[in-house]
Scaffold this motif. Structure first.
Motif, PDB file in Angstrom:
ATOM      1  N   ASP A  56       0.854  -1.187   0.000  1.00  0.00           N
ATOM      2  CA  ASP A  56       0.000   0.000   0.000  1.00  0.00           C
ATOM      3  C   ASP A  56       0.892   1.240   0.000  1.00  0.00           C
ATOM      4  O   ASP A  56       1.260   1.755   1.050  1.00  0.00           O
ATOM      5  N   ILE A  57       1.257   1.685  -1.196  1.00  0.00           N
ATOM      6  CA  ILE A  57       2.107   2.862  -1.340  1.00  0.00           C
ATOM      7  C   ILE A  57       1.280   3.929  -2.046  1.00  0.00           C
ATOM      8  O   ILE A  57       1.007   3.822  -3.245  1.00  0.00           O
ATOM      9  N   PRO A  58       0.843   4.943  -1.305  1.00  0.00           N
ATOM     10  CA  PRO A  58       0.000   5.968  -1.920  1.00  0.00           C
ATOM     11  C   PRO A  58       0.768   6.812  -2.929  1.00  0.00           C
ATOM     12  O   PRO A  58       1.986   6.969  -2.835  1.00  0.00           O
ATOM     13  N   ARG A  59       0.029   7.343  -3.878  1.00  0.00           N
ATOM     14  CA  ARG A  59       0.618   8.214  -4.901  1.00  0.00           C
ATOM     15  C   ARG A  59       0.875   9.586  -4.286  1.00  0.00           C
ATOM     16  O   ARG A  59      -0.042  10.243  -3.801  1.00  0.00           O
ATOM     17  N   PRO A  60       2.130  10.038  -4.311  1.00  0.00           N
ATOM     18  CA  PRO A  60       2.404  11.371  -3.769  1.00  0.00           C
ATOM     19  C   PRO A  60       1.907  12.466  -4.710  1.00  0.00           C
ATOM     20  O   PRO A  60       1.815  12.269  -5.919  1.00  0.00           O
ATOM     21  N   ALA A  61       1.610  13.611  -4.144  1.00  0.00           N
ATOM     22  CA  ALA A  61       1.173  14.755  -4.953  1.00  0.00           C
ATOM     23  C   ALA A  61       2.314  15.174  -5.871  1.00  0.00           C
ATOM     24  O   ALA A  61       3.483  15.147  -5.492  1.00  0.00           O
ATOM     25  N   GLY A  62       1.983  15.501  -7.097  1.00  0.00           N
ATOM     26  CA  GLY A  62       2.980  15.979  -8.046  1.00  0.00           C
ATOM     27  C   GLY A  62       3.930  14.913  -8.554  1.00  0.00           C
ATOM     28  O   GLY A  62       5.002  15.234  -9.074  1.00  0.00           O
ATOM     29  N   GLU A  63       3.548  13.667  -8.443  1.00  0.00           N
ATOM     30  CA  GLU A  63       4.410  12.560  -8.878  1.00  0.00           C
ATOM     31  C   GLU A  63       4.641  12.611 -10.385  1.00  0.00           C
ATOM     32  O   GLU A  63       3.729  12.874 -11.156  1.00  0.00           O
ATOM     33  N   THR A  64       5.872  12.358 -10.792  1.00  0.00           N
ATOM     34  CA  THR A  64       6.193  12.298 -12.221  1.00  0.00           C
ATOM     35  C   THR A  64       5.882  10.900 -12.744  1.00  0.00           C
ATOM     36  O   THR A  64       5.730   9.948 -11.964  1.00  0.00           O
ATOM     37  N   VAL A  65       5.819  10.764 -14.048  1.00  0.00           N
ATOM     38  CA  VAL A  65       5.532   9.467 -14.663  1.00  0.00           C
ATOM     39  C   VAL A  65       6.645   8.473 -14.342  1.00  0.00           C
ATOM     40  O   VAL A  65       6.381   7.312 -14.011  1.00  0.00           O
ATOM     41  N   VAL A  66       7.886   8.923 -14.409  1.00  0.00           N
ATOM     42  CA  VAL A  66       9.017   8.031 -14.123  1.00  0.00           C
ATOM     43  C   VAL A  66       8.960   7.539 -12.678  1.00  0.00           C
ATOM     44  O   VAL A  66       9.142   6.346 -12.404  1.00  0.00           O
ATOM     45  N   LYS A  67       8.674   8.444 -11.749  1.00  0.00           N
ATOM     46  CA  LYS A  67       8.568   8.041 -10.337  1.00  0.00           C
ATOM     47  C   LYS A  67       7.367   7.120 -10.122  1.00  0.00           C
ATOM     48  O   LYS A  67       7.403   6.232  -9.276  1.00  0.00           O
ATOM     49  N   ALA A  68       6.308   7.327 -10.882  1.00  0.00           N
ATOM     50  CA  ALA A  68       5.139   6.463 -10.773  1.00  0.00           C
ATOM     51  C   ALA A  68       5.485   5.036 -11.185  1.00  0.00           C
ATOM     52  O   ALA A  68       5.062   4.071 -10.546  1.00  0.00           O
ATOM     53  N   VAL A  69       6.267   4.896 -12.248  1.00  0.00           N
ATOM     54  CA  VAL A  69       6.683   3.564 -12.688  1.00  0.00           C
ATOM     55  C   VAL A  69       7.492   2.885 -11.579  1.00  0.00           C
ATOM     56  O   VAL A  69       7.265   1.722 -11.251  1.00  0.00           O
ATOM     57  N   LYS A  70       8.408   3.624 -10.978  1.00  0.00           N
ATOM     58  CA  LYS A  70       9.212   3.065  -9.885  1.00  0.00           C
ATOM     59  C   LYS A  70       8.332   2.672  -8.706  1.00  0.00           C
ATOM     60  O   LYS A  70       8.512   1.603  -8.114  1.00  0.00           O
ATOM     61  N   ARG A  71       7.373   3.526  -8.358  1.00  0.00           N
ATOM     62  CA  ARG A  71       6.462   3.230  -7.239  1.00  0.00           C
ATOM     63  C   ARG A  71       5.628   1.983  -7.535  1.00  0.00           C
ATOM     64  O   ARG A  71       5.473   1.101  -6.683  1.00  0.00           O
TER      65      ARG A  71
END
Length: 126
Positions: A56-71
């Protein structure tokens, strides 16, 4: 499998406490299900390998696409990232080259990972 590999696995298995030895066996069965040889008969009386739940890793505000892939890769460690590479790359290209909004692309990536996880768990129930 080479004799050396088999010997080393046996040594490790014998050295581990019972709970960890059981976890190693479960992981080996999971790998067999995921990458098994065609035509190999399933072993009778072995419980289905339980696929772990996503973290359960919430999406941080202002997340970039690259960071989203890593998450998402951390959130779904049970998924084979190589199998998602084409679709993930296509979505990233839509963002970087075509100017598609990051939020939309991230939402689609989340759906892609969730559906891939659901497909894996349904496959495991068969």
């Amino acid at each position: 499998m080479t004799d050396g590999t088999e010997k080393r696995l046996t040594e490790i298995l014998k050295s581990l406490p019972a709970a960890q030895a059981g976890a190693l066996l479960e992981f080996a069965e999971f790998l067999l299900i995921r990458h098994g040889v065609d035509g190999l008969e399933p072993v009778k009386n072995i419980a289905a390998v339980e696929i772990p739940k996503p973290l359960d890793i919430p999406r941080p505000a202002g997340e970039t696409v690259v960071k989203a892939v890593k998450r998402l890769r951390v959130t779904y460690p049970m998924l084979d990232a190589r199998k998602l590479l084409n679709q993930t790359s296509e979505l990233m290209t839509q963002h970087l080259v075509q100017g598609r909004e990051a939020v939309q692309v991230i939402e689609e990536m989340e759906i892609l990972f969730r559906l891939s996880y659901e497909k894996l768990t349904v496959k495991n129930e068969d």
